[in-house]
Design an enzyme around this catalytic site. Structure first.
Site, PDB file in Angstrom:
ATOM      1  N   SER A   1      28.128 -22.062 -85.905  1.00  0.00           N
ATOM      2  CA  SER A   1      28.932 -23.840 -87.072  1.00  0.00           C
ATOM      3  C   SER A   1      28.714 -24.918 -86.161  1.00  0.00           C
ATOM      4  O   SER A   1      28.895 -24.987 -85.298  1.00  0.00           O
ATOM      5  CB  SER A   1      29.878 -23.344 -87.273  1.00  0.00           C
ATOM      6  OG  SER A   1      31.312 -24.703 -87.830  1.00  0.00           O
TER       7      SER A   1
ATOM      8  N   PHE B   1      28.300 -27.881 -79.718  1.00  0.00           N
ATOM      9  CA  PHE B   1      26.692 -27.149 -79.373  1.00  0.00           C
ATOM     10  C   PHE B   1      27.308 -26.085 -79.242  1.00  0.00           C
ATOM     11  O   PHE B   1      27.751 -24.992 -79.846  1.00  0.00           O
ATOM     12  CB  PHE B   1      26.975 -27.297 -77.683  1.00  0.00           C
ATOM     13  CG  PHE B   1      28.409 -26.925 -77.048  1.00  0.00           C
ATOM     14  CD1 PHE B   1      28.256 -25.923 -76.476  1.00  0.00           C
ATOM     15  CD2 PHE B   1      29.037 -28.478 -76.851  1.00  0.00           C
ATOM     16  CE1 PHE B   1      29.914 -25.857 -75.983  1.00  0.00           C
ATOM     17  CE2 PHE B   1      30.100 -28.047 -75.644  1.00  0.00           C
ATOM     18  CZ  PHE B   1      30.645 -26.488 -75.342  1.00  0.00           C
TER      19      PHE B   1
ATOM     20  N   SER C   1      35.191 -20.588 -74.485  1.00  0.00           N
ATOM     21  CA  SER C   1      35.048 -20.990 -76.081  1.00  0.00           C
ATOM     22  C   SER C   1      34.530 -22.370 -75.814  1.00  0.00           C
ATOM     23  O   SER C   1      34.899 -23.265 -74.345  1.00  0.00           O
ATOM     24  CB  SER C   1      36.069 -20.581 -76.911  1.00  0.00           C
ATOM     25  OG  SER C   1      37.173 -21.149 -76.252  1.00  0.00           O
ATOM     26  N   LYS C   2      34.153 -23.260 -77.091  1.00  0.00           N
ATOM     27  CA  LYS C   2      34.085 -24.151 -77.756  1.00  0.00           C
ATOM     28  C   LYS C   2      34.683 -25.342 -77.080  1.00  0.00           C
ATOM     29  O   LYS C   2      35.109 -26.124 -76.544  1.00  0.00           O
ATOM     30  CB  LYS C   2      33.477 -24.639 -78.881  1.00  0.00           C
ATOM     31  CG  LYS C   2      32.225 -24.321 -79.010  1.00  0.00           C
ATOM     32  CD  LYS C   2      32.716 -24.507 -80.561  1.00  0.00           C
ATOM     33  CE  LYS C   2      30.607 -24.417 -81.448  1.00  0.00           C
ATOM     34  NZ  LYS C   2      30.165 -24.626 -82.358  1.00  0.00           N
ATOM     35  N   ARG C   3      36.426 -24.889 -76.729  1.00  0.00           N
ATOM     36  CA  ARG C   3      37.445 -26.298 -76.937  1.00  0.00           C
ATOM     37  C   ARG C   3      37.826 -25.487 -75.796  1.00  0.00           C
ATOM     38  O   ARG C   3      38.522 -26.263 -74.718  1.00  0.00           O
ATOM     39  CB  ARG C   3      38.123 -25.469 -77.957  1.00  0.00           C
ATOM     40  CG  ARG C   3      38.304 -25.627 -79.573  1.00  0.00           C
ATOM     41  CD  ARG C   3      39.625 -25.388 -80.443  1.00  0.00           C
ATOM     42  NE  ARG C   3      38.899 -25.321 -81.574  1.00  0.00           N
ATOM     43  CZ  ARG C   3      38.569 -25.070 -82.475  1.00  0.00           C
ATOM     44  NH1 ARG C   3      37.749 -23.632 -81.882  1.00  0.00           N
ATOM     45  NH2 ARG C   3      37.720 -25.100 -83.349  1.00  0.00           N
TER      46      ARG C   3
END
Length: 461
Positions: free
Chosen positions: A9, A13, A242-244
């Site tokens: 998605s 990044f 994770s991304k977050r």
């Protein structure tokens, strides 16, 4: 035909977990002589950006994960999703739901108050003998899937083994939102069907999505892909990477001086093994990766282990290639115009002491940029007698041919004249010329310097 895919998605990044999934999907397809597809799942319009797309494509390119089709963008396929939704409506396998967000919130609150599991209650689901509410004129409906009410979904997961989830555990999935944009689970099914995806590797956070997707495939009469749900990667703190939370982009490791083959090697071992092999090439992984030997347990990201893997790949790397990779890093240090041949020789000399290209650039910069000498090294190693010996060495080196053997002979001559041992001269020379007290063999190091630079640094105060 084996066909796999990676479907990031573009809301940020390409993070490490997705990169590992991409690697496994790519290697599996390549091992079986199949095809690998890149799909961009950009239906989250509010958060998707072109910058993220560009970063994902750059990361895939750097890792060398070439794809046979794509990138395919979901937002360019809206007409196809609507077509399939209409097909399901016509077959009585989907229906329009006119619940407003406020009604859904009230539904959930009432369920919580009763201690029930929160889920859609099926009020707009058509059933024999059921009277539906009057259709409101001011509400745009969603399209929901008529999920089976009984039975269970069973699949043989490539990683987890057999998984069973009862249909009563899941509700009627929204397929299309009021604005015509499909939901994740619906778009994934249509895409995997149209793209003839045979095997899906993805993170195990998607296990709960799989029953909906399998039921949709069966409702459409489409062939089911095989699923393999990979365990998460944990960060240093034991929490999900994770991304977050705590993750670093793949391209950040490129910027930090890691080699793509080292990153692939390390990522591959975070959930897969081939015997006791710790180090291997891209080609070896393709030949070994048949989808077996995938771990069921989470892996932990270990920066020190990655640095070690990268160091081993640096040692094995071609020196001319390393020269090309280190050149832009030297430019950032103000060093330019150096021949590839010279840089390749310098890379060969120092690479055993480096874990990253960044460290290699730092080492090589000493050949061109005056190093700073720490107060500690100056006090410990540049005594009056050591300074005098360095000046004497400069004099001895002035007229010799500039090779490692002649430099070594000149150093031995100075040692004999002054009654000194090699460390008493070699360490001060290292400090004055290289800015550090430890280097590879000093005669080999000096031979790769410009002679005038060495003489000037030896005679400096």
């Amino acid at each position: 035909m084996i066909r796999t895919r990676i479907a990031p998605s573009p809301t940020g990044f390409l993070h490490l977990g997705t990169a590992r999934t991409a690697l496994y999907s790519w290697a599996f397809a390549r091992h079986h002589g199949g095809q690998f597809v890149l799909r961009i799942e950009d239906t989250d319009v509010a958060r998707s950006t072109q910058d993220s797309v560009d970063q994902i494509l750059a990361a895939m390119h750097w890792l060398g994960l070439d794809y046979d089709e794509g990138p395919v963008y979901q937002m360019q396929r809206l007409e196809r999703y609507q077509q399939v939704a209409e097909q399901l409506l016509a077959a009585g396998l989907a229906y329009r739901c006119y619940c407003t967000p406020a009604e859904l919130d009230a539904m959930r609150e009432a369920q919580k108050a009763r201690g029930d599991k929160t889920r859609y209650d099926g009020r707009w689901r058509p059933e024999s003998g059921k009277t539906l509410p009057n259709v409101p004129t001011d509400v745009k409906p969603v399209i929901r899937f008529k999920n089976p009410l009984d039975g269970e979904v069973v699949w043989d997961d490539l990683v987890k083994g057999e998984i069973r989830i009862g249909n009563r555990e899941i509700d009627d999935l929204i397929l299309v939102r009021p604005d015509g944009v499909p939901t994740y689970n619906f778009a994934v099914v249509v895409d995997d069907w149209d793209m003839r995806i045979s095997h899906v590797f993805r993170g195990d956070e998607h296990i709960n999505n799989t029953p909906w997707q399998i039921n949709l495939f069966q409702a459409l009469g489409a062939p089911l892909p095989r699923y393999g749900h990979l365990p998460i990667i944990l960060g240093d703190d034991g929490q999900k990477l994770s991304k977050r939370r705590g993750a670093v982009s793949v391209t950040a490791y490129e910027d930090a001086g890691y080699l793509p083959e080292a990153m692939l090697n390390y990522l591959a071992r975070l959930g897969w093994s081939h015997g006791d092999d710790e180090l291997f090439s891209r080609e070896q992984m393709v030949s070994w990766f048949d989808g077996s030997h995938l771990s069921k347990s989470p892996a932990q990201w270990d920066p020190a282990k990655l640095a070690w893997v990268n160091a081993q790949h640096l040692k094995a790397a071609d020196n001319t290639r390393l020269a090309g990779l280190v050149t832009p890093r030297l430019v950032q240090c103000g060093v330019s115009g150096v021949s590839t041949e010279s840089l390749a020789q310098q890379c060969a000399l120092v690479k055993d002491r480096c874990s990253t290209l960044e460290q290699m650039a730092e080492w090589i910069s000493m050949f061109y940029v005056q190093p700073s000498i720490s107060d500690e090294d100056r006090a410990q190693h540049l005594t009056e007698s050591a300074q005098a010996a360095c000046v004497a060495l400069a004099s001895a080196l002035n007229d010799v041919e500039w090779t490692a053997p002649t430099i070594a002979a000149a150093m031995k001559s100075v040692l004999a004249d002054r009654g000194m041992k090699m460390p008493q001269l070699a360490i001060p020379v290292r400090v004055k010329v290289c800015g550090r007290s430890q280097t590879p063999a000093i005669d080999q190091v000096l031979a790769l310097f410009d002679k005038k630079i060495v003489l000037n640094r030896l005679q400096s105060a």
